[in-house]
Design a protein around this motif. Sequence first.
Motif, PDB file in Angstrom:
ATOM      1  N   GLN A 275       2.110  -9.408  -0.538  1.00 45.58           N
ATOM      2  CA  GLN A 275       1.222  -9.829   0.538  1.00 45.58           C
ATOM      3  C   GLN A 275       0.051 -10.659   0.000  1.00 45.58           C
ATOM      4  O   GLN A 275      -0.276 -11.704   0.547  1.00 45.58           O
ATOM      5  CB  GLN A 275       0.688  -8.597   1.279  1.00 45.58           C
ATOM      6  CG  GLN A 275       1.541  -8.212   2.469  1.00 45.58           C
ATOM      7  CD  GLN A 275       1.476  -9.246   3.587  1.00 45.58           C
ATOM      8  OE1 GLN A 275       0.399  -9.630   4.008  1.00 45.58           O
ATOM      9  NE2 GLN A 275       2.624  -9.715   4.042  1.00 45.58           N
ATOM     10  N   LEU A 276      -0.556 -10.179  -1.088  1.00 45.35           N
ATOM     11  CA  LEU A 276      -1.689 -10.928  -1.652  1.00 45.35           C
ATOM     12  C   LEU A 276      -1.237 -12.272  -2.208  1.00 45.35           C
ATOM     13  O   LEU A 276      -1.982 -13.253  -2.187  1.00 45.35           O
ATOM     14  CB  LEU A 276      -2.382 -10.104  -2.747  1.00 45.35           C
ATOM     15  CG  LEU A 276      -3.315  -9.016  -2.231  1.00 45.35           C
ATOM     16  CD1 LEU A 276      -3.779  -8.111  -3.358  1.00 45.35           C
ATOM     17  CD2 LEU A 276      -4.533  -9.623  -1.539  1.00 45.35           C
ATOM     18  N   ARG A 277      -0.001 -12.327  -2.704  1.00 41.67           N
ATOM     19  CA  ARG A 277       0.529 -13.606  -3.187  1.00 41.67           C
ATOM     20  C   ARG A 277       0.609 -14.619  -2.027  1.00 41.67           C
ATOM     21  O   ARG A 277       0.267 -15.785  -2.181  1.00 41.67           O
ATOM     22  CB  ARG A 277       1.908 -13.361  -3.803  1.00 41.67           C
ATOM     23  CG  ARG A 277       2.595 -14.577  -4.410  1.00 41.67           C
ATOM     24  CD  ARG A 277       1.818 -15.165  -5.547  1.00 41.67           C
ATOM     25  NE  ARG A 277       1.676 -14.290  -6.687  1.00 41.67           N
ATOM     26  CZ  ARG A 277       2.501 -14.279  -7.736  1.00 41.67           C
ATOM     27  NH1 ARG A 277       3.515 -15.098  -7.784  1.00 41.67           N
ATOM     28  NH2 ARG A 277       2.292 -13.485  -8.757  1.00 41.67           N
TER      29      ARG A 277
ATOM     30  N   TYR B  43      -2.819  -8.026 -10.306  1.00 43.65           N
ATOM     31  CA  TYR B  43      -3.248  -6.656 -10.630  1.00 43.65           C
ATOM     32  C   TYR B  43      -2.276  -5.641 -10.002  1.00 43.65           C
ATOM     33  O   TYR B  43      -1.840  -4.688 -10.662  1.00 43.65           O
ATOM     34  CB  TYR B  43      -4.671  -6.438 -10.111  1.00 43.65           C
ATOM     35  CG  TYR B  43      -5.216  -5.060 -10.388  1.00 43.65           C
ATOM     36  CD1 TYR B  43      -5.598  -4.694 -11.672  1.00 43.65           C
ATOM     37  CD2 TYR B  43      -5.359  -4.127  -9.373  1.00 43.65           C
ATOM     38  CE1 TYR B  43      -6.094  -3.427 -11.936  1.00 43.65           C
ATOM     39  CE2 TYR B  43      -5.851  -2.871  -9.627  1.00 43.65           C
ATOM     40  CZ  TYR B  43      -6.219  -2.522 -10.910  1.00 43.65           C
ATOM     41  OH  TYR B  43      -6.702  -1.272 -11.168  1.00 43.65           O
ATOM     42  N   CYS B  44      -1.935  -5.893  -8.739  1.00 43.16           N
ATOM     43  CA  CYS B  44      -0.998  -4.985  -8.056  1.00 43.16           C
ATOM     44  C   CYS B  44       0.378  -5.052  -8.722  1.00 43.16           C
ATOM     45  O   CYS B  44       1.054  -4.025  -8.861  1.00 43.16           O
ATOM     46  CB  CYS B  44      -0.881  -5.361  -6.577  1.00 43.16           C
ATOM     47  SG  CYS B  44      -2.422  -5.159  -5.702  1.00 43.16           S
ATOM     48  N   GLY B  45       0.791  -6.258  -9.126  1.00 40.26           N
ATOM     49  CA  GLY B  45       2.086  -6.417  -9.796  1.00 40.26           C
ATOM     50  C   GLY B  45       2.113  -5.686 -11.133  1.00 40.26           C
ATOM     51  O   GLY B  45       3.109  -5.041 -11.482  1.00 40.26           O
ATOM     52  N   ALA B  46       0.999  -5.766 -11.883  1.00 40.47           N
ATOM     53  CA  ALA B  46       0.922  -5.083 -13.179  1.00 40.47           C
ATOM     54  C   ALA B  46       1.001  -3.570 -12.979  1.00 40.47           C
ATOM     55  O   ALA B  46       1.666  -2.859 -13.737  1.00 40.47           O
ATOM     56  CB  ALA B  46      -0.369  -5.465 -13.895  1.00 40.47           C
ATOM     57  N   THR B  47       0.329  -3.081 -11.916  1.00 36.41           N
ATOM     58  CA  THR B  47       0.339  -1.642 -11.633  1.00 36.41           C
ATOM     59  C   THR B  47       1.748  -1.189 -11.234  1.00 36.41           C
ATOM     60  O   THR B  47       2.238  -0.148 -11.690  1.00 36.41           O
ATOM     61  CB  THR B  47      -0.669  -1.328 -10.505  1.00 36.41           C
ATOM     62  OG1 THR B  47      -1.918  -1.908 -10.863  1.00 36.41           O
ATOM     63  CG2 THR B  47      -0.848   0.155 -10.313  1.00 36.41           C
TER      64      THR B  47
ATOM     65  N   TRP C  88       2.115  -0.661  -4.024  1.00 35.88           N
ATOM     66  CA  TRP C  88       1.699  -1.689  -4.981  1.00 35.88           C
ATOM     67  C   TRP C  88       2.587  -2.927  -4.883  1.00 35.88           C
ATOM     68  O   TRP C  88       2.147  -4.045  -5.104  1.00 35.88           O
ATOM     69  CB  TRP C  88       1.709  -1.146  -6.418  1.00 35.88           C
ATOM     70  CG  TRP C  88       0.614  -0.154  -6.663  1.00 35.88           C
ATOM     71  CD1 TRP C  88       0.751   1.184  -6.842  1.00 35.88           C
ATOM     72  CD2 TRP C  88      -0.801  -0.410  -6.736  1.00 35.88           C
ATOM     73  NE1 TRP C  88      -0.487   1.783  -7.026  1.00 35.88           N
ATOM     74  CE2 TRP C  88      -1.449   0.819  -6.962  1.00 35.88           C
ATOM     75  CE3 TRP C  88      -1.576  -1.565  -6.610  1.00 35.88           C
ATOM     76  CZ2 TRP C  88      -2.833   0.933  -7.087  1.00 35.88           C
ATOM     77  CZ3 TRP C  88      -2.957  -1.449  -6.728  1.00 35.88           C
ATOM     78  CH2 TRP C  88      -3.561  -0.222  -6.970  1.00 35.88           C
ATOM     79  N   MET C  89       3.863  -2.696  -4.556  1.00 29.53           N
ATOM     80  CA  MET C  89       4.775  -3.829  -4.403  1.00 29.53           C
ATOM     81  C   MET C  89       4.431  -4.634  -3.150  1.00 29.53           C
ATOM     82  O   MET C  89       4.405  -5.867  -3.167  1.00 29.53           O
ATOM     83  CB  MET C  89       6.219  -3.321  -4.334  1.00 29.53           C
ATOM     84  CG  MET C  89       7.215  -4.442  -4.338  1.00 29.53           C
ATOM     85  SD  MET C  89       8.764  -3.946  -3.632  1.00 29.53           S
ATOM     86  CE  MET C  89       9.826  -5.178  -4.310  1.00 29.53           C
ATOM     87  N   ILE C  90       4.170  -3.905  -2.052  1.00 27.30           N
ATOM     88  CA  ILE C  90       3.811  -4.579  -0.797  1.00 27.30           C
ATOM     89  C   ILE C  90       2.547  -5.405  -1.006  1.00 27.30           C
ATOM     90  O   ILE C  90       2.460  -6.567  -0.605  1.00 27.30           O
ATOM     91  CB  ILE C  90       3.617  -3.538   0.329  1.00 27.30           C
ATOM     92  CG1 ILE C  90       4.958  -2.864   0.647  1.00 27.30           C
ATOM     93  CG2 ILE C  90       3.023  -4.167   1.574  1.00 27.30           C
ATOM     94  CD1 ILE C  90       4.851  -1.687   1.588  1.00 27.30           C
ATOM     95  N   LEU C  91       1.546  -4.796  -1.675  1.00 26.09           N
ATOM     96  CA  LEU C  91       0.279  -5.508  -1.910  1.00 26.09           C
ATOM     97  C   LEU C  91       0.492  -6.721  -2.812  1.00 26.09           C
ATOM     98  O   LEU C  91      -0.119  -7.779  -2.602  1.00 26.09           O
ATOM     99  CB  LEU C  91      -0.748  -4.563  -2.540  1.00 26.09           C
ATOM    100  CG  LEU C  91      -1.352  -3.525  -1.599  1.00 26.09           C
ATOM    101  CD1 LEU C  91      -2.237  -2.553  -2.368  1.00 26.09           C
ATOM    102  CD2 LEU C  91      -2.163  -4.205  -0.503  1.00 26.09           C
TER     103      LEU C  91
END
Lengths: 253, 263
Positions: free
Chosen positions: A133-135, A183-187, A127-130
């Motif tokens: 990366q998405l940022r 969303y990934c950061g919140a997760t 989730w951290m990588i995503l």
Amino acid sequence: MSWLAHPDVLPWLAEAARLAFGAALAAGLLKRRHLARGLGRLAAAVAGLAVLAVCWQAQRPPLLGPYETTMQTVFLLGVLAAWAEGGRRPPSAVPLWCRGFCLALLAVLWFLPQPLTPDSFMFDYLWMILFFQLRLVAMALLLFAAACYLAGWRPETPGARRDLRRGRAFLLAGWCAFLGSEYCGATWSYYWLGDFWGWSAGFLESTLLFLAIAVPLHLPPAWRAERRVVIATGAGPGLVVVIVTLIHQVGLS
Amino acid sequence: MIAALASLRLTLASLGGLIAWLWWGAVLAGSPELKPVLHSLNQQSLPAWLADAGAAHPLVAVWLTGFLALSALLAVNLLVCTVMRLTGGGKLNRGRRRLVMVLHLVMLAVMLAHGASFVMGVKHTGMRLLPGQSRELPGGLHLRLESVTYDSDPAILAMDHKQARPFMTREAFSRHRNFAEISVRDREGTLVRGRIFYFQPIQVAGVGIHLTGFFAAGPQHIGVVFNATQSPLWPLFSSAYAVVLAALLWLTILEARAVRSGP
């Protein structure tokens, strides 16, 4: 390819990318279209090698820190610029603006810490990588949207209207990637700390950026008729995201 | 009045106000004096914080109140605008209008879940336990730290966050090799006994128990830092967020198609 593992290769690749993007921009400004296209592809390839070197040396994709953020964004933006001038598309100023942004980012990198971000035990958490990366994907998409809006500055230019419409589509795509990153950061935050929100500068800045991207998509009809307002608000989010992200990351490093 | 509440001018005004306010908040959160004050909000619900610490830190309390007021204004505008504009006629075709309406309504649900999470649920953060120690949790639960398995250099734990960071690498500080064994009981007996790792909380009777760090109470005497939280809105928040993402992606595809087929 083992030369990519040498630590000195990172600043050298940044230097090479600076030269290649500078040359592509100059060729574009001189209306040497074929030369600009070739040099632009070369520049994107050099930035791609820098991304590969980061992956090789750090054993992970680029995540954060000025070098990793800049090289990944420049690589994606370089690829988008090459796509924008590929095929039988009419000439447009979009690749020029993209390469201008790439050069500006690489120029800023000159003054920022160059090495890789130190490793962390969290860097294998999906989730951290995503999130990171998405940022970075969002940054590239929003900068491309900014390039499209700015390319539509002169209404008499062929394709100016299309550039503005393309800018809106990429603004939406950038917003989507940014929201995916949130969303990934919140997760990540929820599974680590038990809450999907934190009262810290990072969370507040993220919300600020999310709202800044929403502004050009919610202009009142009278404002939408003003070309300059549309262009200024459409180009704004890409620049704001880059500035806020770099300030935040320099503070972290 | 309704037209004003539904207007895009109000949308822009509330977005602009919130952006400026969040910028101010980020500046406050970055200042060494106010950073811990804002951070203390993570340890309790918002009304409790305003009642306890709000009076001692009026600047943060003013910022917080303004932030909530502007967010409420944006939420009202979002609701009224969605109902007034998107249910009526307009330039958008019907399918696209429905998609935009769903997007706005679900976004409103995300905002409301976010806002409600500030006042709902329970937070017990930064609980430090040594092996053999226990702590009462919400709902009459009883958390006991049975044992700690710590495979890294204990010297890291004596450093502050910035000093320790270069040493907490994936190899030197594996999150798979450092863990705790806990048991959670209610009044009747043991409910759960298991291992808890970073990012792998244990859920017991609606309470999530999260391992957030380790500490050294002496040589070879390692303890664990826990958060125990009740986040009843997380399922709603995360599923509404996923719908927003899907709707936005769909809208992006429609927009890209329109550009391709346009002049």
